[in-house]
Design a protein around this motif. Sequence first.
Motif, PDB file in Angstrom:
ATOM      1  N   ASN A   1       0.788  -1.234   0.000  1.00  0.00           N
ATOM      2  CA  ASN A   1       0.000   0.000   0.000  1.00  0.00           C
ATOM      3  C   ASN A   1       0.820   1.284   0.000  1.00  0.00           C
ATOM      4  O   ASN A   1       0.376   2.322   0.491  1.00  0.00           O
ATOM      5  CB  ASN A   1      -0.962   0.011   1.185  1.00  0.00           C
ATOM      6  CG  ASN A   1      -2.186  -0.849   0.927  1.00  0.00           C
ATOM      7  OD1 ASN A   1      -2.206  -2.027   1.261  1.00  0.00           O
ATOM      8  ND2 ASN A   1      -3.207  -0.260   0.311  1.00  0.00           N
ATOM      9  N   PHE A   2       2.027   1.201  -0.542  1.00  0.00           N
ATOM     10  CA  PHE A   2       2.802   2.421  -0.786  1.00  0.00           C
ATOM     11  C   PHE A   2       3.451   2.252  -2.150  1.00  0.00           C
ATOM     12  O   PHE A   2       4.317   1.399  -2.340  1.00  0.00           O
ATOM     13  CB  PHE A   2       3.861   2.644   0.294  1.00  0.00           C
ATOM     14  CG  PHE A   2       4.441   4.039   0.267  1.00  0.00           C
ATOM     15  CD1 PHE A   2       3.839   5.067   0.982  1.00  0.00           C
ATOM     16  CD2 PHE A   2       5.577   4.324  -0.480  1.00  0.00           C
ATOM     17  CE1 PHE A   2       4.358   6.361   0.944  1.00  0.00           C
ATOM     18  CE2 PHE A   2       6.097   5.611  -0.528  1.00  0.00           C
ATOM     19  CZ  PHE A   2       5.486   6.630   0.197  1.00  0.00           C
ATOM     20  N   TRP A   3       2.997   3.044  -3.116  1.00  0.00           N
ATOM     21  CA  TRP A   3       3.412   2.859  -4.504  1.00  0.00           C
ATOM     22  C   TRP A   3       4.574   3.792  -4.845  1.00  0.00           C
ATOM     23  O   TRP A   3       4.536   4.981  -4.539  1.00  0.00           O
ATOM     24  CB  TRP A   3       2.246   3.138  -5.447  1.00  0.00           C
ATOM     25  CG  TRP A   3       2.466   2.608  -6.833  1.00  0.00           C
ATOM     26  CD1 TRP A   3       2.091   1.397  -7.323  1.00  0.00           C
ATOM     27  CD2 TRP A   3       3.136   3.267  -7.914  1.00  0.00           C
ATOM     28  NE1 TRP A   3       2.479   1.254  -8.635  1.00  0.00           N
ATOM     29  CE2 TRP A   3       3.127   2.390  -9.029  1.00  0.00           C
ATOM     30  CE3 TRP A   3       3.750   4.507  -8.052  1.00  0.00           C
ATOM     31  CZ2 TRP A   3       3.690   2.718 -10.253  1.00  0.00           C
ATOM     32  CZ3 TRP A   3       4.331   4.836  -9.277  1.00  0.00           C
ATOM     33  CH2 TRP A   3       4.288   3.941 -10.368  1.00  0.00           C
TER      34      TRP A   3
ATOM     35  N   CYS B   1      -1.394   4.237  -1.223  1.00  0.00           N
ATOM     36  CA  CYS B   1      -2.438   3.869  -2.166  1.00  0.00           C
ATOM     37  C   CYS B   1      -3.530   3.065  -1.464  1.00  0.00           C
ATOM     38  O   CYS B   1      -3.314   2.513  -0.389  1.00  0.00           O
ATOM     39  CB  CYS B   1      -1.869   3.070  -3.336  1.00  0.00           C
ATOM     40  SG  CYS B   1      -1.079   1.519  -2.883  1.00  0.00           S
ATOM     41  N   SER B   2      -4.680   3.039  -2.099  1.00  0.00           N
ATOM     42  CA  SER B   2      -5.804   2.219  -1.653  1.00  0.00           C
ATOM     43  C   SER B   2      -6.144   1.233  -2.755  1.00  0.00           C
ATOM     44  O   SER B   2      -6.428   1.637  -3.891  1.00  0.00           O
ATOM     45  CB  SER B   2      -7.027   3.083  -1.361  1.00  0.00           C
ATOM     46  OG  SER B   2      -7.022   3.574  -0.049  1.00  0.00           O
TER      47      SER B   2
ATOM     48  N   TRP C   1      -8.518  -2.702  -8.630  1.00  0.00           N
ATOM     49  CA  TRP C   1      -8.257  -1.277  -8.853  1.00  0.00           C
ATOM     50  C   TRP C   1      -7.322  -0.775  -7.771  1.00  0.00           C
ATOM     51  O   TRP C   1      -7.457  -1.132  -6.596  1.00  0.00           O
ATOM     52  CB  TRP C   1      -9.573  -0.503  -8.795  1.00  0.00           C
ATOM     53  CG  TRP C   1      -9.587   0.790  -9.587  1.00  0.00           C
ATOM     54  CD1 TRP C   1      -8.526   1.431 -10.133  1.00  0.00           C
ATOM     55  CD2 TRP C   1     -10.736   1.577  -9.906  1.00  0.00           C
ATOM     56  NE1 TRP C   1      -8.925   2.567 -10.787  1.00  0.00           N
ATOM     57  CE2 TRP C   1     -10.281   2.681 -10.664  1.00  0.00           C
ATOM     58  CE3 TRP C   1     -12.088   1.456  -9.637  1.00  0.00           C
ATOM     59  CZ2 TRP C   1     -11.144   3.664 -11.145  1.00  0.00           C
ATOM     60  CZ3 TRP C   1     -12.949   2.427 -10.116  1.00  0.00           C
ATOM     61  CH2 TRP C   1     -12.493   3.517 -10.865  1.00  0.00           C
ATOM     62  N   ASN C   2      -6.357   0.045  -8.182  1.00  0.00           N
ATOM     63  CA  ASN C   2      -5.423   0.651  -7.239  1.00  0.00           C
ATOM     64  C   ASN C   2      -5.485   2.167  -7.398  1.00  0.00           C
ATOM     65  O   ASN C   2      -5.259   2.685  -8.495  1.00  0.00           O
ATOM     66  CB  ASN C   2      -3.992   0.142  -7.490  1.00  0.00           C
ATOM     67  CG  ASN C   2      -3.044   0.530  -6.374  1.00  0.00           C
ATOM     68  OD1 ASN C   2      -3.462   0.991  -5.313  1.00  0.00           O
ATOM     69  ND2 ASN C   2      -1.753   0.348  -6.601  1.00  0.00           N
ATOM     70  N   LEU C   3      -5.789   2.843  -6.314  1.00  0.00           N
ATOM     71  CA  LEU C   3      -5.840   4.304  -6.306  1.00  0.00           C
ATOM     72  C   LEU C   3      -4.575   4.804  -5.621  1.00  0.00           C
ATOM     73  O   LEU C   3      -4.380   4.602  -4.420  1.00  0.00           O
ATOM     74  CB  LEU C   3      -7.068   4.809  -5.557  1.00  0.00           C
ATOM     75  CG  LEU C   3      -8.422   4.121  -5.842  1.00  0.00           C
ATOM     76  CD1 LEU C   3      -9.524   4.752  -5.007  1.00  0.00           C
ATOM     77  CD2 LEU C   3      -8.753   4.188  -7.321  1.00  0.00           C
ATOM     78  N   VAL C   4      -3.701   5.431  -6.405  1.00  0.00           N
ATOM     79  CA  VAL C   4      -2.420   5.901  -5.864  1.00  0.00           C
ATOM     80  C   VAL C   4      -2.512   7.398  -5.615  1.00  0.00           C
ATOM     81  O   VAL C   4      -2.915   8.164  -6.492  1.00  0.00           O
ATOM     82  CB  VAL C   4      -1.262   5.598  -6.831  1.00  0.00           C
ATOM     83  CG1 VAL C   4       0.062   6.097  -6.252  1.00  0.00           C
ATOM     84  CG2 VAL C   4      -1.182   4.096  -7.111  1.00  0.00           C
TER      85      VAL C   4
END
Length: 871
Positions: free
Chosen positions: A165-167, A178-179, A211-214
């Motif tokens: 969870n850290f892009w 990120c989520s 889905w990844n929201l950065v």
Amino acid sequence: MKSQDIRAKFLSFFEDKKHSIVPSAPMVLKDDPTLMFVNAGMAPFKEYFLGNAQPKNNRITDSQKCLRVSGKHNDLEEVGYDTYHHTLFEMLGNWSFGDYFKKEAIAWAWELLVDVYGIDKDILYVTVFEGSDDDDNLGMDTEAYDFWKQYISEDRILKGNKKDNFWEMGDQGPCGPCSEIHVDIRSAEEKAKISGKDLVNMDHPQVVEIWNLVFMQYNRKANGSLEALPDKHIDTGMGFERLCMVLQGVQSNYDTDVFTPIIREIEAVTNKTYNKDEEVDVAIRVISDHVRAVAFSIADGQLPSNTGAGYVIRRILRRAVRYGFTFLEKKEPFIYRLVTVLSEKMGDAFPELKAQKQLIENVIKEEEQSFLRTLDQGLVLLNRIVETTKGDTVSGEKAFELYDTYGFPIDLTALILSEKGLKLDEKGFNEELQKQKNRSRAASEMSTDDWTILSNDSEEEFVGYDSLEANVKLTRYRKVVSKKDGEMYQLVFNLTPFYPEGGGQVGDKGYLEDAHGDVVYILDTKKESNVIIHFAKNLPKHINENFKAVVDEKQRNRTESNHTATHLLHQALREILGTHVEQKGSAVNSKYLRFDFSHFSKLTTEELQDVENFVNARIEGKLPLVEKRNVPKEEAIADGAMSLFGEKYGDTVRAIRFGQSIELCGGTHVKNTGDIWHFKIVSEGAVAAGIRRIEAITNDAVKDFYSENNRTFFEMKDLLNNAKEPVKALQNLQDENNNLKKQIEGLLKDKAKNIKGELRSELAEINGIQFLAKKLDLDAGGLKDVAFDLGSQFDNLFLLFATEQNGKALLSCYISKELVASKGLNAGKVVRELGKHIQGGGGGQPFFATAGGKNPDGITKALDGAKAYIV
């Protein structure tokens, strides 16, 4: 819901949210030294994240082709064995560059998935960054957590570690928490056994991230520390294939309509059935995935080759071929036949597939044929290894040589060995493989410092179209250390006359001079994420003063001549061969030009002459350069300008015209075609199926070419005693030589006949075998003729002949086939072992084989050793 509708609905949703829809960028990157391929949706937008350029709209949406087969992101080995990893995949994304942030990104993601696509919120889980206790000392992303609480129950909001969870873009550059949004598509019975939250990020095939929201809010510096970005950005990526799996109610990406048409075609051409046998299923999944990756790469201009990105594409295709060879029993090309159904399925969304369909088929078919020949050769070599192996284990070193030198797959080696009752030294193989990786890694190791900022002037202007000199100011620099180049400095100026490598044209060289007379040489110029970078061995002494930047005029002029000639060559080929001709690559430097183009056959001498004449007519016509800068792309194309597949163009372009030749091009060119002086083709040949290559020279290089040819002509004429008609004299010499060769061949045959008669009386019977080991004064062909002639007259024959030719040794072994069968003798094994005496090796068939070596003094020992095989 069909996949086409799923893609369209995503794009229209974000278009309604004021996002501009942009087309997918080419997958193969040409101006980013840190990446071979686009491996994430954000890669084409790096220049915006880095602040090196400004987009027309701060909100963008797209469906980007991505390839994950090398470097940090490498899914190749998982492909086929699970149901949700791919080499090529589409990444649906929405982007904000300094506009909206977490609140909107989370709200819109939820709205799209739940309200628009209708996904049951009870099968969704989300993750947020839990914080870290390392040097970054980052706390939990409570902001994202609080936003998510508005849409989903807290027991479905999971805290994720830094890995998940850290892009980060790489070791340096923009990054942030990120989520991820995960979906649980298991049956109710399975959900009752174990909660989905316990399977998130655990590689479960039905509990997957979609889905990844950065949230880009930091910059990672060279020393590892973080600093806040001046602007906060959104970078999201949703796996299109996984989304289709969810919305189409299936349990595998391969059961969606993205893949099922390809799978049905594989079943039809191989007579195998999907979902009946696991090994067959894996092979079909591998092939259906890999053909997409290879086809899109070729469409984007990357052909399979032995280096760089081309090697990666070749490796993917060969992986598909060997799965078909091993598990689908396909010993002939068939993967190229899948391109039709692929282009029908995806050609509307990606028109390059339809436009390049014939080329893609040709290239894949030729690559298949080539690798199948390699497999056949590898089987022969593997059999030789098996024959010489003592014990039940083949060494890892020999298996690695087969893999590394001949491209023979290691898993196929292991399979064949097991069928023969042998084992593979896998540990030894892996050690050799690791040594190779270490050598490769060491050769490419590089450390990069952070940029030292000297000026806030971030606008960098290129003035090299109009001037080869400029007064410039250094705005930033950094040191780069690599094993290949040593210590180098990368310099950026407020403006520059140096053209950066691009569009096939080499980067400019030259120098910087300050007011004190100190000079720093510019060794190369490249472009990275929209920044022109100048490479120098030394940092200027007076970094805060102005410099005079001077481009090497002679090198630039020669390069411009070659670049303009490629445009004229392109026009000539389309005019003479047909409009099917399209540019497929080029290289332009000060010495020569190389031009790759699509065409189905070798050019005839007449066609090559016509092409030369066409180009030289335009040179003699002294056509002026007509240049249009910063014109809308659509306007330039409407005016007749040619654009190239695989090139990334902006909204505005530069159009270059010489007479009827009009192309979109960012390179530098002569002001008038007369400056080229002359154009000369020096070679033409094949690069791949349907791809030809012309190499040519212009200007000073042509003068040197004719000067050298003239010198060679007079040297040849001198050798011919200054014959008045040197061509006729040379032909007479050739005729005389051919006649003498025929006479020599006749004499050798007579000599061999006499030798055969003598040798019959020298045969010795040993244990029922007619044996002879002898040195003869014959060439290789003579040895073979004598051996086979005696073989036709005598049974149970064992012959070892040797000869010395031009300071080298040759052994020929003949063993009657009945001896091969009854005694287990093998001529190939004999010459390999006895060849050690002559410091050489060889092989052949069990009844006849040869070996060559560099030590004629060992012939006697080799002949003496022959008798040991029959006593």
